[in-house]
Enzyme design. Structure first.
Site, PDB file in Angstrom:
ATOM      1  N   LYS A  35       0.809  -1.227   0.000  1.00 40.99           N
ATOM      2  CA  LYS A  35       0.000   0.000   0.000  1.00 40.99           C
ATOM      3  C   LYS A  35       0.838   1.270   0.000  1.00 40.99           C
ATOM      4  O   LYS A  35       0.429   2.285  -0.551  1.00 40.99           O
ATOM      5  CB  LYS A  35      -0.944   0.003   1.205  1.00 40.99           C
ATOM      6  CG  LYS A  35      -2.115  -0.960   1.043  1.00 40.99           C
ATOM      7  CD  LYS A  35      -3.245  -0.616   1.991  1.00 40.99           C
ATOM      8  CE  LYS A  35      -4.464  -1.456   1.693  1.00 40.99           C
ATOM      9  NZ  LYS A  35      -4.247  -2.902   1.999  1.00 40.99           N
ATOM     10  N   GLU A  57      -9.884   7.601   3.828  1.00 43.28           N
ATOM     11  CA  GLU A  57     -10.798   6.798   4.623  1.00 43.28           C
ATOM     12  C   GLU A  57     -10.183   5.416   4.735  1.00 43.28           C
ATOM     13  O   GLU A  57      -9.362   5.019   3.909  1.00 43.28           O
ATOM     14  CB  GLU A  57     -12.190   6.710   3.991  1.00 43.28           C
ATOM     15  CG  GLU A  57     -12.400   5.533   3.056  1.00 43.28           C
ATOM     16  CD  GLU A  57     -11.803   5.747   1.692  1.00 43.28           C
ATOM     17  OE1 GLU A  57     -11.784   6.904   1.225  1.00 43.28           O
ATOM     18  OE2 GLU A  57     -11.357   4.762   1.087  1.00 43.28           O
ATOM     19  N   SER A 104       1.566  -9.874  -1.174  1.00 44.79           N
ATOM     20  CA  SER A 104       1.241  -8.459  -0.969  1.00 44.79           C
ATOM     21  C   SER A 104       1.570  -7.918   0.420  1.00 44.79           C
ATOM     22  O   SER A 104       1.817  -6.728   0.570  1.00 44.79           O
ATOM     23  CB  SER A 104      -0.241  -8.215  -1.279  1.00 44.79           C
ATOM     24  OG  SER A 104      -1.066  -9.042  -0.489  1.00 44.79           O
TER      25      SER A 104
END
Ligand SMILES: *Cc1c(COP(=O)(O)O)cnc(C)c1O
Length: 394
Positions: free
Chosen positions: A90, A112, A378
């Site tokens: 991320k 958010e 990931s």
């Protein structure tokens, strides 16, 4: 030529676009008009590369998984996004977006978050850049994900509770949108996956595409060829998969494989396997596949992994599914947990439960011994320890 990339108008096939309220138009239009020129500038690329190297720890290794390869009868490589700073892919995107925000003259960031992982990645880069950071989170999610709330606060972010509706991700999104509408001049809104109105899906895919760029370079050295036979990744919104697929999208000799979270099973009503039970509709500003009732109400998703617990899928993946460019597998909670423990015992790597979904696909595929398979790992499993313990079968 048909393309699996975004069109000039922001569509992937019939999916994508920008379905937004009038009030949000100026904000999104400012981004759309400027993002390509900024991202493609030498200046931007130099800064982005430098931070990915010195702060995130890129390039992440492409690791040949010996014992896993032996077990499944193929040459299996793991792209180690779990070794990125903050423990997942991320941060590639949040670094890209915060640099872009600075170039647009913004000094405040909002985001958010559902499980808190995107919120933590955002709070991290805001601390790095000295930017004011507000993260909206549903009140219910704040209670469920207390450690991530505290992480964001330690990093200097303000966490604001969304107290309307079901008090979860969708309500946090509404609050963030409202905030952005009221502060268009000094604020950038960081979306964490390849979802939302154009240009977000394309912008996020470009930032994450560093993953497949590195895979190409690393495979050239390891195998003397720059493309694998298969790339496998899990899909929540789809950003890690988009990054791992990106430079192979138009090379149809590379088979793209996506793992979706089937929760208790696609037929149980407790899943997040959008491509299996979703229909076309508009979610978070783009036309895409989403799980909905007959009359178009969004259905609450379920997955054991917080990062895949999303009722939609990004428009790029909706198109990859629709066009059959990628194959999609539905992986249940149980199958993912088994695969996560298997990877731990075979390779000494405890994966995030999101990533474990990608590994569970191995049991459902047939390989030739010489096939080169890349699995995008990931994220790491530290954050999921409690879930592993509760599951208990290891
Ligand atoms: C958030 C997250 C995901 C899901 O998001 P995508 O946008 O689909 O990549 C997958 N894996 C990890 C480790 C995550 O943190």
């Amino acid at each position: 030529m048909s393309s699996f990339n975004v069109s000039d108008t922001g569509y992937y096939g019939s999916f994508g676009g920008a379905y937004i309220p009038e009030m949000l138009y100026p904000n999104v239009e400012e981004l759309r008009a400027n993002y390509l020129e900024i991202i493609n500038s030498e200046d931007f690329q130099a800064e982005f590369k430098e931070l990915l190297e010195t702060y995130v720890g890129r390039p992440t290794p492409l690791y040949f998984a010996n014992r896993l390869s032996e077990k499944y009868g193929a040459k299996i490589y793991l792209k180690r996004e779990d070794l990125c700073h903050t423990g997942a892919h991320k941060v590639n995107n949040t670094i890209g977006q915060i640099l872009l925000a600075k170039k647009l003259g913004k000094d405040k960031i909002i985001a958010e978050t559902g499980a808190g992982q995107h919120g933590v990645a955002t709070a991290t880069v805001c601390a790095l850049m000295g930017m004011d950071c507000t993260v909206y989170m549903g009140e219910v999610d704040m209670a469920r994900q207390k450690p991530n709330v505290e992480r964001m606060k330690i990093l200097g972010a303000e966490v604001k509770a969304a107290t309307s509706g079901s008090k979860t991700l969708k309500d946090a999104t509404n609050e963030a949108m409202r905030h952005w509408i009221n502060h268009p001049d000094d604020t950038h809104y960081i979306i964490g996956s390849v979802v939302g109105p154009h240009p977000y899906p394309d912008m996020v895919a470009r930032f994450q595409s560093v993953i497949s760029q590195e895979i190409k370079n690393q495979l050239s050295r390891e195998e003397g060829r720059n493309s694998p036979d298969y790339v496998i990744a899990c899909v929540g919104g789809g950003s890690n998969a988009a990054g791992a697929f990106y430079h192979f999208l138009e090379n149809t000799e590379v088979k793209l494989v996506a793992a979706e979270a089937a929760g208790h099973g696609v037929a149980t009503g407790k899943s997040a396997a959008t491509t299996f039970i979703g229909k076309s509709g508009v979610l978070h500003g783009s036309k895409t596949l989403l799980m909905q009732t007959e009359d178009g109400q969004v259905v609450e998703p379920h997955s054991i992994s917080a990062g895949l617990d999303y009722p939609g899928i990004g428009p790029m993946h909706a198109h990859l599914f629709d066009s059959k460019r990628a194959s999609f597998y539905d992986i249940t909670d149980e199958e993912a947990m088994i695969a996560g423990v298997e990877l731990s015992k075979l390779e000494g790597i405890i994966p995030a439960i999101e990533s474990a979904h990608a590994f569970a696909v191995l049991k459902k595929m047939d390989f030739n011994k010489q096939d080169v398979v890349v699995i995008n790992l990931s994220g790491r499993g530290d954050k999921d320890l409690e879930t592993y313990i509760k599951w208990g079968k290891y």
